[in-house]
Design an enzyme around this catalytic site. Structure first.
Site, short mmCIF file in Angstrom:
data_model
loop_
_atom_site.label_atom_id
_atom_site.label_comp_id
_atom_site.label_asym_id
_atom_site.label_seq_id
_atom_site.Cartn_x
_atom_site.Cartn_y
_atom_site.Cartn_z
N TYR A 34 -19.39 58.30 83.71
CA TYR A 34 -20.81 58.45 83.41
C TYR A 34 -21.16 59.84 82.90
CZ TYR A 34 -20.26 54.21 85.94
OH TYR A 34 -19.79 52.98 86.33
N LYS A 55 -16.26 47.70 98.64
CA LYS A 55 -14.89 47.49 98.18
C LYS A 55 -13.99 48.62 98.71
CE LYS A 55 -12.23 47.21 93.87
NZ LYS A 55 -12.31 47.33 92.39
N HIS A 98 -17.70 54.57 94.96
CA HIS A 98 -16.41 54.90 94.37
C HIS A 98 -15.53 55.62 95.38
CE1 HIS A 98 -18.09 54.83 89.98
NE2 HIS A 98 -17.75 53.64 90.42
N HIS A 121 -21.16 43.25 85.21
CA HIS A 121 -20.59 44.55 85.58
C HIS A 121 -21.17 45.67 84.72
CE1 HIS A 121 -17.82 46.97 87.86
NE2 HIS A 121 -17.35 47.52 86.76
N ARG A 125 -24.18 47.20 86.18
CA ARG A 125 -23.83 48.26 87.13
C ARG A 125 -23.60 49.57 86.38
NH1 ARG A 125 -21.07 49.80 92.05
NH2 ARG A 125 -19.04 50.73 91.69
#
Length: 360
Positions: free
Chosen positions: A342, A229, A333, A308, A311
């Site tokens: 996280y 992405k 990212h 999601h 993930r």
């Protein structure tokens, strides 16, 4: 171009003609830098805004394509406030704060382009007055807040392995009485377990999973090559590692992929299904994978679990064993700010680990 981008580009091309000429110009300007998926969201946001303008009598246009620059130039702050209220208080389809923030940001991007970048034939800005420049877009999506919302809604520690095992075996025991559901499950359990295993052992996005081809898989080195992405280089696929468990699950699934799903050689997709009424295996859709995970999650006792959140589950587990920079790279990212979620999610886990260590 990957599969999802191709689909979204086609949808984008279909919807652009219904927009005013200056929106079409804006989309052309952004096309080299933003994905078709993002631009499609822009178009949807502008459609909603223009529909509201016409419904409120703030434009005489009979269709969205007839909205003029003058209509946008003469908007007052009270109109923008009214639109915000419309988004947050309407009885049907009320938007969350983060959605409203995104929609307003889409408008601000358009107005900024028209007032600061685009020019008319005399080199003057297309938009002489930019009301959206006065609108403050508050940052809603803070890592700590996201982490707080995710706590208790993802898989932790042994649950990652248990969920995969449940898809592979446990679910069938729970639906023994439903012969039709059992038949479908027996047909797809290895594939479904493999998909869950891959996400929980690599952190792939669902869009990355559906775009995978068989040729993208390097089992020997536990590698996948995916379109990430935000990467607009259509010729480059990013190598992403996966854990040993997924290697076993992928190896097993591949022995079934062609025969069980009657997959023709021309079909390159890694994960396939036989659509209703058809005879050959075809690439699975994003919606099918999302619905599949929700189905298993409810029976597993985790009704909030989504594809999601698988993930997120991997990322939390991975971050406990690695630093923030490795986690950022593994997940694809754009910045470590996103990965900070996280760090907050693992605060409790880390404190419990320290307590366990002090007891021994």
């Amino acid at each position: 171009m990957n599969i999802q981008k191709t689909i979204d580009r086609k949808k984008l091309d279909e919807r652009i003609p219904s927009m005013p000429w200056f929106v079409q110009q804006f989309i052309d300007y952004k096309l080299p830098d933003l994905s078709p998926s993002t631009l499609l969201e822009y178009i949807r946001d502008y459609e909603q805004f223009f529909n509201w303008l016409r419904a409120e009598g703030l434009s005489d246009a009979e269709a969205n394509g007839q909205i003029t620059l003058k209509d946008l130039e003469v908007l007052r702050m009270e109109s923008i406030v009214g639109y915000r209220l419309h988004l947050t208080t309407r009885t049907e389809g009320t938007n969350a704060k983060i959605t409203v923030s995104r929609k307003m940001s889409s408008l601000r991007s358009l107005f900024h382009y028209l007032s600061q970048i685009a020019e008319d034939e005399n080199f003057y800005p297309l938009l002489k007055r930019n009301i959206m420049a006065k609108v403050e877009i508050k940052r809603i999506h803070k890592p700590k807040d996201t982490a707080a919302k995710l706590k208790g809604k993802i898989l932790e520690e042994d649950e990652l392995i248990e969920f995969i095992a449940y898809i592979a075996e446990g679910y069938g025991q729970d639906i023994q009485e439903n012969k039709q559901a059992l038949h479908s499950y027996e047909l797809n359990k290895e594939r479904d377990a493999c998909i869950a295993s891959l996400i929980l052992n690599s952190g792939l996005r669902v869009s990355e999973v559906i775009n995978l081809n068989v040729d993208d898989l390097d089992l020997a080195n536990k590698l996948l090559y995916v379109y990430r992405k935000g990467n607009n280089d259509e010729t480059f696929k990013t190598p992403v590692y996966f854990r040993e468990q997924s290697k076993d699950d992928l190896t097993h699934y591949l022995t079934l992929r062609q025969t069980r799903y009657r997959t023709p050689k021309r079909e390159k997709a890694l994960f396939v299904t036989i659509p209703n009424g058809q005879k050959e295996g075809k690439r699975m859709t994003k919606r099918a994978i999302q619905a599949m995970i929700i189905k298993y999650a409810k029976r597993f006792g985790k009704p909030y679990l989504t594809v999601h959140k698988l993930r997120h589950s991997f990322a939390t587990d991975y971050y406990l064993q690695n630093d923030i920079y490795k986690t950022k790279e593994q997940l694809g990212h754009a910045s470590t700010e996103t990965t900070e979620v996280y760090a907050h999610l693992t605060d409790k886990t880390m404190s419990e680990a320290i307590e366990r260590r002090s007891d021994t």
